[in-house]
Design a protein around this motif. Structure first.
Motif, PDB file in Angstrom:
ATOM      1  N   ALA A  25      85.809  11.570  20.276  1.00  0.00           N
ATOM      2  CA  ALA A  25      85.446  10.133  19.818  1.00  0.00           C
ATOM      3  C   ALA A  25      86.551   9.625  19.326  1.00  0.00           C
ATOM      4  O   ALA A  25      86.747   8.369  19.248  1.00  0.00           O
ATOM      5  CB  ALA A  25      84.192  10.200  19.249  1.00  0.00           C
ATOM      6  N   SER A  26      86.890  10.343  18.205  1.00  0.00           N
ATOM      7  CA  SER A  26      88.025   9.811  17.313  1.00  0.00           C
ATOM      8  C   SER A  26      89.421   9.533  18.089  1.00  0.00           C
ATOM      9  O   SER A  26      89.968   8.574  17.661  1.00  0.00           O
ATOM     10  CB  SER A  26      88.276  10.753  16.053  1.00  0.00           C
ATOM     11  N   ALA A  27      89.660  10.250  18.997  1.00  0.00           N
ATOM     12  CA  ALA A  27      90.893  10.021  19.823  1.00  0.00           C
ATOM     13  C   ALA A  27      90.669   8.554  20.530  1.00  0.00           C
ATOM     14  O   ALA A  27      91.894   7.758  20.442  1.00  0.00           O
ATOM     15  CB  ALA A  27      91.217  11.227  20.609  1.00  0.00           C
ATOM     16  N   LEU A  28      89.398   8.415  21.154  1.00  0.00           N
ATOM     17  CA  LEU A  28      89.267   7.405  21.634  1.00  0.00           C
ATOM     18  C   LEU A  28      89.383   5.853  20.812  1.00  0.00           C
ATOM     19  O   LEU A  28      90.091   4.971  21.139  1.00  0.00           O
ATOM     20  CB  LEU A  28      88.013   7.257  22.701  1.00  0.00           C
ATOM     21  N   ALA A  29      88.637   6.323  19.657  1.00  0.00           N
ATOM     22  CA  ALA A  29      88.617   5.064  18.766  1.00  0.00           C
ATOM     23  C   ALA A  29      89.907   4.832  18.452  1.00  0.00           C
ATOM     24  O   ALA A  29      90.527   3.704  18.216  1.00  0.00           O
ATOM     25  CB  ALA A  29      87.909   5.473  17.699  1.00  0.00           C
ATOM     26  N   SER A  30      90.858   5.631  17.869  1.00  0.00           N
ATOM     27  CA  SER A  30      92.202   5.557  17.537  1.00  0.00           C
ATOM     28  C   SER A  30      93.021   4.903  18.435  1.00  0.00           C
ATOM     29  O   SER A  30      93.942   3.845  18.274  1.00  0.00           O
ATOM     30  CB  SER A  30      92.830   6.568  16.896  1.00  0.00           C
ATOM     31  N   ARG A  45     105.174  -0.464  13.334  1.00  0.00           N
ATOM     32  CA  ARG A  45     104.777   0.585  12.488  1.00  0.00           C
ATOM     33  C   ARG A  45     103.491   0.628  11.922  1.00  0.00           C
ATOM     34  O   ARG A  45     103.088   0.359  10.840  1.00  0.00           O
ATOM     35  CB  ARG A  45     105.600   1.207  11.341  1.00  0.00           C
ATOM     36  N   VAL A  46     102.350   0.699  12.872  1.00  0.00           N
ATOM     37  CA  VAL A  46     101.081   0.527  12.475  1.00  0.00           C
ATOM     38  C   VAL A  46     100.221   1.735  12.960  1.00  0.00           C
ATOM     39  O   VAL A  46      98.816   1.575  12.946  1.00  0.00           O
ATOM     40  CB  VAL A  46     100.354  -0.752  13.167  1.00  0.00           C
ATOM     41  N   GLY A  47     100.645   2.947  13.074  1.00  0.00           N
ATOM     42  CA  GLY A  47      99.882   3.861  13.546  1.00  0.00           C
ATOM     43  C   GLY A  47      98.793   4.493  12.450  1.00  0.00           C
ATOM     44  O   GLY A  47      97.646   4.971  13.073  1.00  0.00           O
ATOM     45  N   GLY A  48      99.177   4.178  11.348  1.00  0.00           N
ATOM     46  CA  GLY A  48      98.116   4.406  10.240  1.00  0.00           C
ATOM     47  C   GLY A  48      96.909   3.696  10.484  1.00  0.00           C
ATOM     48  O   GLY A  48      95.645   3.952   9.935  1.00  0.00           O
ATOM     49  N   PRO A  63      91.532   4.702   9.373  1.00  0.00           N
ATOM     50  CA  PRO A  63      90.278   4.181   9.298  1.00  0.00           C
ATOM     51  C   PRO A  63      89.292   5.279  10.015  1.00  0.00           C
ATOM     52  O   PRO A  63      88.000   5.473   9.776  1.00  0.00           O
ATOM     53  CB  PRO A  63      90.108   2.962  10.003  1.00  0.00           C
ATOM     54  N   VAL A  64      89.713   6.167  11.054  1.00  0.00           N
ATOM     55  CA  VAL A  64      88.690   7.082  11.809  1.00  0.00           C
ATOM     56  C   VAL A  64      88.567   8.156  10.739  1.00  0.00           C
ATOM     57  O   VAL A  64      87.607   8.753  10.629  1.00  0.00           O
ATOM     58  CB  VAL A  64      89.369   7.263  12.942  1.00  0.00           C
ATOM     59  N   GLY A  65      89.544   8.505  10.066  1.00  0.00           N
ATOM     60  CA  GLY A  65      89.355   9.666   9.212  1.00  0.00           C
ATOM     61  C   GLY A  65      88.744   9.362   8.019  1.00  0.00           C
ATOM     62  O   GLY A  65      87.745  10.115   7.685  1.00  0.00           O
ATOM     63  N   LEU A  66      88.796   8.083   7.192  1.00  0.00           N
ATOM     64  CA  LEU A  66      87.853   7.802   6.215  1.00  0.00           C
ATOM     65  C   LEU A  66      86.419   7.660   6.652  1.00  0.00           C
ATOM     66  O   LEU A  66      85.471   8.045   5.926  1.00  0.00           O
ATOM     67  CB  LEU A  66      88.182   6.156   5.816  1.00  0.00           C
ATOM     68  N   ALA A  67      86.152   6.944   7.836  1.00  0.00           N
ATOM     69  CA  ALA A  67      84.943   7.149   8.453  1.00  0.00           C
ATOM     70  C   ALA A  67      84.201   8.370   8.690  1.00  0.00           C
ATOM     71  O   ALA A  67      83.068   8.522   8.292  1.00  0.00           O
ATOM     72  CB  ALA A  67      84.909   6.183   9.884  1.00  0.00           C
ATOM     73  N   ALA A  68      85.095   9.124   9.188  1.00  0.00           N
ATOM     74  CA  ALA A  68      84.532  10.807   9.305  1.00  0.00           C
ATOM     75  C   ALA A  68      84.358  11.221   7.946  1.00  0.00           C
ATOM     76  O   ALA A  68      83.204  11.964   8.021  1.00  0.00           O
ATOM     77  CB  ALA A  68      85.699  11.527  10.088  1.00  0.00           C
ATOM     78  N   ALA A 115      88.228  15.210  13.323  1.00  0.00           N
ATOM     79  CA  ALA A 115      88.611  13.643  13.353  1.00  0.00           C
ATOM     80  C   ALA A 115      89.795  13.329  13.459  1.00  0.00           C
ATOM     81  O   ALA A 115      90.314  12.294  14.053  1.00  0.00           O
ATOM     82  CB  ALA A 115      87.203  13.077  12.364  1.00  0.00           C
ATOM     83  N   LEU A 116      90.484  13.809  12.197  1.00  0.00           N
ATOM     84  CA  LEU A 116      91.682  13.424  11.943  1.00  0.00           C
ATOM     85  C   LEU A 116      92.641  13.999  13.296  1.00  0.00           C
ATOM     86  O   LEU A 116      93.523  13.472  13.234  1.00  0.00           O
ATOM     87  CB  LEU A 116      92.166  14.120  10.671  1.00  0.00           C
ATOM     88  N   ALA A 117      92.436  15.203  13.655  1.00  0.00           N
ATOM     89  CA  ALA A 117      93.105  15.685  14.430  1.00  0.00           C
ATOM     90  C   ALA A 117      92.837  14.656  15.899  1.00  0.00           C
ATOM     91  O   ALA A 117      94.012  14.621  16.763  1.00  0.00           O
ATOM     92  CB  ALA A 117      92.757  17.162  15.011  1.00  0.00           C
ATOM     93  N   GLY A 118      91.821  14.381  16.306  1.00  0.00           N
ATOM     94  CA  GLY A 118      91.629  13.620  17.447  1.00  0.00           C
ATOM     95  C   GLY A 118      91.889  12.174  17.104  1.00  0.00           C
ATOM     96  O   GLY A 118      92.709  11.645  18.153  1.00  0.00           O
ATOM     97  N   ALA A 119      92.036  11.654  15.973  1.00  0.00           N
ATOM     98  CA  ALA A 119      92.648  10.211  15.785  1.00  0.00           C
ATOM     99  C   ALA A 119      94.209  10.236  15.913  1.00  0.00           C
ATOM    100  O   ALA A 119      95.004   9.502  16.530  1.00  0.00           O
ATOM    101  CB  ALA A 119      92.271   9.735  14.404  1.00  0.00           C
ATOM    102  N   ALA A 120      94.883  11.616  15.506  1.00  0.00           N
ATOM    103  CA  ALA A 120      96.234  11.830  15.782  1.00  0.00           C
ATOM    104  C   ALA A 120      96.662  11.963  17.229  1.00  0.00           C
ATOM    105  O   ALA A 120      97.456  11.447  17.684  1.00  0.00           O
ATOM    106  CB  ALA A 120      96.819  13.039  15.065  1.00  0.00           C
ATOM    107  N   LEU A 121      95.709  12.649  17.933  1.00  0.00           N
ATOM    108  CA  LEU A 121      95.952  12.443  19.405  1.00  0.00           C
ATOM    109  C   LEU A 121      95.666  11.161  20.190  1.00  0.00           C
ATOM    110  O   LEU A 121      96.774  10.846  20.899  1.00  0.00           O
ATOM    111  CB  LEU A 121      95.026  13.406  20.043  1.00  0.00           C
ATOM    112  N   GLY A 122      94.811  10.316  19.673  1.00  0.00           N
ATOM    113  CA  GLY A 122      94.949   8.798  20.203  1.00  0.00           C
ATOM    114  C   GLY A 122      96.365   8.071  19.739  1.00  0.00           C
ATOM    115  O   GLY A 122      96.632   7.514  20.742  1.00  0.00           O
ATOM    116  N   PHE A 123      96.761   8.464  18.668  1.00  0.00           N
ATOM    117  CA  PHE A 123      98.116   7.799  18.175  1.00  0.00           C
ATOM    118  C   PHE A 123      99.142   8.370  19.102  1.00  0.00           C
ATOM    119  O   PHE A 123     100.134   7.730  19.694  1.00  0.00           O
ATOM    120  CB  PHE A 123      98.150   8.165  16.778  1.00  0.00           C
ATOM    121  N   LEU A 124      99.041   9.758  19.422  1.00  0.00           N
ATOM    122  CA  LEU A 124     100.286  10.529  19.962  1.00  0.00           C
ATOM    123  C   LEU A 124     100.371   9.698  21.393  1.00  0.00           C
ATOM    124  O   LEU A 124     101.714   9.511  21.878  1.00  0.00           O
ATOM    125  CB  LEU A 124     100.017  11.677  19.969  1.00  0.00           C
TER     126      LEU A 124
END
Length: 340
Positions: A21-26, A59-62, A67-72, A186-195
């Motif tokens: 879910a975090s990957a998709l959101a990111s 440069r907006v990957g953050g 936000p996904v990490g903080l929400a988690a 959640a942080l790993a998933g968000a990083a995957l969405g960014f990747l």
């Protein structure tokens, strides 16, 4: 080893769902910023003498990861509210820096305040000198993560593997922490969405708002896990070892040569790999292999006696030192061939 992965297989499906879910959101957040053109107006990376890219890139990957990490954290682990507050403050200041280039003293003051607040408000049951040393290492992790964010797919990959290791270890140790596992996932998933948007050729970069915050979260969650006896002290330094080793060796070499180590440069090992003809894609894949191997070895070492754990930790850094020697040899060969 089998017991570790049995626990992960039985209890990890919720964690995997969180990561997906975090990957998709990111990905959707970042894709939206790109498609609407907002990404270019928020912050754009213009190539300079340190860059490995040749054209401006947002440069907006953050904006997808933080936000996904903080929400988690706030949803799954509200007891970690101070970590969320520190991460939010660092992301805000770093976003201003992405646009306006803040003085180093202001940036470092905020880094220092976030780390000191964490250690003072939530001290571990350890000698004061050890807490001071851990605080220094967290400050170093914040900054080295920023130093290492310079090649397509690299910093996002380290976040994927490093926080993924946190999630796995938080489920598999003798003192499991489902909340910490969900935050790591959640942080790993968000990083995957960014990747998906950062692997070569990158459509966007992480930016200071992403890299500085990820460095803080790597240190803060590592400290939280050690403080709560989820994992031993060496574990965070093991799973993030590729970044720690590269940045630390590079810094020491520049100091020994009397160079101004705080100035931008292109002497990191990953930069030498890209510049010597390996390229962004193959460099990232090589580092992914090293990161994955380190995670597997670290998880395996958790089940060994304490003295073996530290021996394995030291041996792994020896392996990374050997990789550095190989990269140095290739770099010298590349330079010599260009001089002929």
């Amino acid at each position: 080893m089998s017991e570790v992965f049995d626990v992960i297989a039985t209890s990890g499906w919720i964690v995997l769902l969180t990561a997906a879910a975090s990957a998709l959101a990111s990905f959707l957040i970042l894709r939206g910023l790109l498609s609407t053109g907002l990404a270019w107006r928020i912050a754009t990376d213009v190539p300079n003498h340190r860059s490995l890219h040749v054209k401006p890139i947002p440069r907006v990957g953050g904006w997808g990861i933080v936000p996904v990490g903080l929400a988690a954290i706030l949803w799954h682990a509200s007891q970690m509210w101070l970590i969320a507050a520190g991460a939010a403050a660092l992301a805000l200041v770093s976003q201003i820096d992405d646009r306006r280039d803040l003085p180093a003293r202001i940036r470092f003051a905020v880094h220092f305040a976030a780390v000191v607040a964490l250690v003072v408000i939530w001290p571990a049951d350890a000698p004061w000198w050890l807490l001071v040393g851990i605080g220094f290492l967290m400050l170093w992790l914040i900054n080295l993560y920023n130093f290492m964010d310079g090649a397509d797919g690299l910093a996002g990959g380290m976040a994927l593997f490093g926080f993924g290791a946190y999630a796995a270890a938080a489920l598999a140790t003798g003192h499991p922490s489902p909340a910490l596992a969900q935050v790591g996932a959640a942080l790993a998933g968000a990083a995957l969405g960014f990747l998906f948007l950062n692997f070569h050729p990158a459509k966007l970069f992480l930016g200071d708002a992403g890299s500085i915050t990820l460095g803080f979260l790597a240190g803060a969650l590592g400290y939280w896990g050690w403080r709560g006896a989820v994992w031993p002290l060496w574990f965070p330094a093991f799973v993030f070892s590729p970044f720690i080793a590269d940045a630390s060796i590079t810094l020491l070499r520049r100091v020994c040569r009397g160079e101004k180590f705080w100035q931008a440069h292109r002497e990191h090992y990953y930069q030498r790999m890209v510049r010597s003809g390996i390229g962004h894609g193959r460099t990232a894949i090589f580092w992914y292999a090293v990161m994955f191997a380190g995670v597997i070895v670290a998880l395996w070492a958790l089940g060994r006696p304490i003295w073996e754990q530290w021996l394995i930790f030291a041996a792994w850094y020896g392996v990374l030192g050997g990789c550095a020697v190989v990269v140095d040899m290739r770099w010298r060969s590349f330079q010599n061939s260009n001089e002929k």
